[in-house]
Design an enzyme around this catalytic site. Structure first.
Site, PDB file in Angstrom:
ATOM      1  NE  ARG A 396      -4.037  -1.062   2.702  1.00  0.00           N
ATOM      2  CZ  ARG A 396      -3.912  -2.022   3.603  1.00  0.00           C
ATOM      3  NH1 ARG A 396      -2.812  -2.125   4.301  1.00  0.00           N
ATOM      4  NH2 ARG A 396      -4.904  -2.849   3.822  1.00  0.00           N
ATOM      5  CB  SER A 460       6.428  -6.540   7.170  1.00  0.00           C
ATOM      6  OG  SER A 460       5.568  -5.447   7.159  1.00  0.00           O
ATOM      7  CG  ASP A 514       4.578  -6.302   9.952  1.00  0.00           C
ATOM      8  OD1 ASP A 514       5.539  -6.533  10.720  1.00  0.00           O
ATOM      9  OD2 ASP A 514       4.056  -7.181   9.251  1.00  0.00           O
TER      10      ASP A 514
END
Ligand code: G6P
Ligand code: BGC
Length: 776
Positions: A396, A460, A514
């Site tokens: 994203r 992440s 994350d």
């Protein structure tokens, strides 16, 4: 009157054994009550007893009334009208072939429909008690598959003979079933009912009829015999028709259950009526085929009676019990005791210490990486930020507008972009160019290309951070394998790619794992949130550790968030005693063999793979999918978390589980579906439990850090496994509670992803920079 009496006599002549046999046959197919005997016997009591009564004393109108009851309403009026005038006079008319039309094709279709509805009632939990068609479960769950073996004794009670059979079932293809039987007490009169009386149509039949009627004590005329012949034809034809209708209903239900355009099936039949009546079988076959034209039905006469079937049922039950035992043995390895889970917790705690200590940090598997995030948000964060979110299911790009003050607000705009597998596993340059290409598209979309926005990068993967904006990639995990990135500072790689693009400028302020982004997102809403957990594609946790314990950073005051990177727990072999051969197979097939062993036991990316490995093994052993390993089953990654979640949903009936498996290309029976569901449940339960054991170690560590007897704390959680799986979160919570009884843990689901948290960290980073600049 006399004709009806003869009709009754005709049935008496069937003798008890045949009547009972009929009952057995009809009961077997669930049809007796409505199809044949019900109307004639006016109840479900002893059939023979009723017919005998008619034959001797009582008036036979009962049988007649029953026939009327079965006719359609118009026919009934017609018949009743006839009967009112003169019973005997109209008997001939009643018995005439016109009456065959009582059961027209349309009527049979109608009965078929009604029977299907009654079957539904019988199957429904709420409707079953009042249902007439009871649909009684038999617990026969599978038909023989040829692998049955053993010696069985079968008792066959309720037919003409009481038989005891010794049935030997072998895997010998030529003679798989050998039987020896001992018949007990066959009463004489049973032997009389040879079935010749069924063929009353022939000349001989007429003679026989005459004999029967004479034996009854009446003096039959030729007309009487003819009338009897008609009666018998009508009754037996109608029986065949009605049985066809109900059989048709069963077949059409089977067809719908299987969801096939054309049903191919075999109906096994037994019973003296079917075997001995000269036209019964032909009529039945013809009518069934007409009623279910979209099916290919074969009728197979049972030659060896139901004793062999009973033995086969026993043999199948033996096979299934043995299979079930072996399946349970296989799954037992996944069922961890509380002792084992406490051991996992203890070992996690040891690895945490090794990761934090300077001298053991290097070889530690749980790296306990410093993040340079020193506090959770306090509401003073402010500004517009760009955020990237890479490493979960979606990539994203986000614009996050944070407003401080009395009315704190966070406004987010985001776009999801795909990262093709060839980019994930191509070169580092290609990967970062792709990321920058997506940012460029997003800025165009938002009309913000000219603003030099501060950026927080949720990345992440494990990174060694030396500051908030520097992170050296330790190793790729999950599905990523881009070259020339490991050992490099990913913030630099991003900056270089932005430069290469020469389209816009960005200020990369923070790199954020994350777990940390999730903790910050949740802490913005709930200040007691000091732990972050991801149970998604990957698995990891972070928490606020005392700075003095993070020896590789140094410092005495305050706290810092550590990215535990617990996915690598067990990489030194400390979990080998609970790892199964299936876990090893998943590891061997992965992109990073030998690494992230704990993650491979408990994260969404691998659970489906563990399930697939177990299913392959069970199929090879002949317990599933008829022993056939399909191409689909050989395909890596077919069981995504979402399928696992669907299969395990309590709301799904087995048929739906089967439909999911079929959608995945796995042609499963209902039995297969039960096994697959159990395998999925066992694997995901273990995942939730060991994840819970890890979390119990973390919260207990925090409690001890703070010298507390009791800790109240909030854990911010994100990840598809946690969110979508029907049982994972519950089992996980339960385990934490059980293994860390001195902690009250509140779990808070992150609704906004970790991008928001990354923006909050970026806001704090910007403020810190300004402060530093003012001081110098
Ligand atoms: C969050 C984040 C992702 C993260 C994910 C884990 O919402 O924004 O960056 O990796 O949760 O979930 P997933 O199941 O997609 O791996
Ligand atoms: C990564 C972690 C990440 C986790 C959850 C793991 O594979 O190593 O950094 O937090 O997945 O996404």
């Amino acid at each position: 009157m006399i004709a009806a009496q003869l009709l009754a006599y005709y049935f008496t002549e069937l003798k008890d054994d045949q009547l009972k046999k009929l009952q057995v046959m009809v009961t077997t197919s669930g049809m007796l009550g409505i199809g044949f005997w019900g109307p004639i016997t006016l109840g479900e009591e002893d059939v023979a007893c009723h017919s005998y009564k008619w034959g001797s004393t009582s008036p036979p109108t009962g049988g007649f009334t029953a026939l009327v009851a079965m006719a359609s309403r118009e026919d009934r009026h017609r018949l009743e009208g006839c009967c009112k005038k003169s019973y005997e006079l109209h008997l001939a008319w009643f018995y005439s072939p016109i009456v065959f039309s009582i059961v027209t094709h349309q009527t049979l279709k109608d009965i078929m429909g009604r029977f299907r509805r009654d079957m539904e009632y019988g199957l429904g939990r709420d409707t079953n008690p009042t249902a007439t068609v009871k649909m009684l479960p038999t617990f026969v769950r599978s038909i023989p598959d040829g692998s049955e073996k053993g010696d069985f004794i079968a008792l066959d009670l309720g037919g003409s003979n009481f038989r005891i059979l010794r049935v030997k079932v072998t895997q010998d293809k030529k003679q798989p079933v050998q039987m020896e039987s001992q018949v007990y007490e066959t009463p004489d009169d049973i032997i009389h009912g040879s079935g010749t009386q069924y063929s009353l149509r022939t000349k001989e039949g007429l003679k026989k009829c005459m004999e029967i009627l004479t034996r009854l004590g009446v003096e039959p005329s030729d007309e009487d015999c003819l009338a009897v012949r008609h009666v018998c034809t009508i009754v037996s034809f109608r029986s065949a028709n009605l049985i066809s209708a109900t059989l048709g209903a069963i077949l059409s239900r089977l067809k719908d259950n299987k969801g096939v355009a054309r049903l191919r099936t075999t109906v096994g039949i037994d019973g003296s009526l079917y075997k001995m009546h000269p036209q019964y079988a032909r009529r039945l076959h013809k009518t069934v085929r007409r009623l279910v034209p979209d099916s290919d039905v074969r009728f197979l006469l049972s030659e060896s009676g139901s004793g062999k079937g009973a033995a086969m049922v026993t043999a199948v039950a033996y096979r299934l019990t043995d299979q079930a035992r072996q399946i349970q043995e296989t799954l037992a390895e996944f069922r961890l005791s509380k002792g084992q889970l406490l051991e996992v917790k203890k070992r996690m705690r040891m690895e945490i210490e090794r990761g934090l200590k300077k001298e053991t940090h290097k070889e530690a598997t749980v790296k306990m990486l410093p993040t340079f995030v020193r506090s959770t948000p306090d509401g003073t964060e402010n500004g517009d930020f760009l955020a990237l979110d890479l490493g979960g299911t979606n990539f994203r790009v986000l614009l996050v507008k944070i407003r401080s003050g009395k009315k704190r607000t966070v406004e987010m705009h985001n776009k999801i972009y795909a990262i093709p597998i060839e980019v994930m596993q191509g070169t580092g340059e290609e990967l970062f160019d792709h990321i920058v290409h997506c940012i460029s598209d997003f800025l165009d979309y938002m009309g913000m290309k000219s603003a030099r926005l501060p950026l927080g990068f949720t990345f992440s993967f494990p990174c060694h951070q030396t500051s908030l904006d520097a992170g050296i990639l330790v190793t790729w995990t999950k599905g990523f394998r881009a070259t020339d990135c490991e050992g490099e500072d990913v913030v630099e790689l991003l900056r270089e790619a932005i430069k290469r693009k020469e389209e816009f400028e960005l200020d990369v302020v923070a790199i954020v794992n994350d777990t940390v982004g999730t903790m910050m997102t949740c802490a913005y809403e709930e200040p007691t949130c000091e732990v972050g957990l991801i149970a998604g594609t990957g698995s990891n946790a972070c928490y606020m550790e005392e700075l003095k314990n993070i020896e590789i950073v140094g410092g005495t005051e305050g706290r810092m968030c550590v990215n535990m990177e617990w996915g690598a727990f067990g990489d030194n072999g400390c979990l080998d005693d609970i790892r199964t051969k299936y876990d090893q197979a998943v590891d061997e097939n992965s992109l990073n063999e030998g690494k992230q062993r704990y993650e491979k036991m408990c994260s969404g990316m691998y659970l489906g793979e563990i399930v697939r490995q177990i299913l392959i093994d069970l199929t090879k052993r002949g317990f599933l999918f008829r022993g056939q390993i399909s191409e689909t089953l050989k395909t890596r990654g077919i069981f995504e978390t979402k399928f696992l979640s669907q299969i395990e949903s309590d709301r799904l009936a087995l048929l739906q589980v089967r439909a999911i498996l079929q959608q995945l290309g796995l042609d499963s029976t209902c039995d297969d579906s039960i096994i697959v569901k159990e395998v999925c449940g066992t694997v995901s339960r273990r995942a939730a439990q060991i994840c819970g054991a890890g979390m119990a170690a973390v919260v207990d560590k925090i409690r001890e850090n703070r010298g507390l007897d009791h800790l109240d704390i909030t854990v911010g959680v994100d990840g598809t496994l946690y969110k979508l799986h029907p049982h994972f979160s519950r089992i996980f919570h339960q385990t934490v509670k059980e293994l860390a009884p001195k902690c009250d843990v509140n779990f808070l689901l992150s609704e906004d992803g970790s991008g928001k948290g990354a923006a909050l960290i970026t806001a704090v980073g910007c403020r810190q920079r300004e402060l530093d600049a003012q001081q110098h």
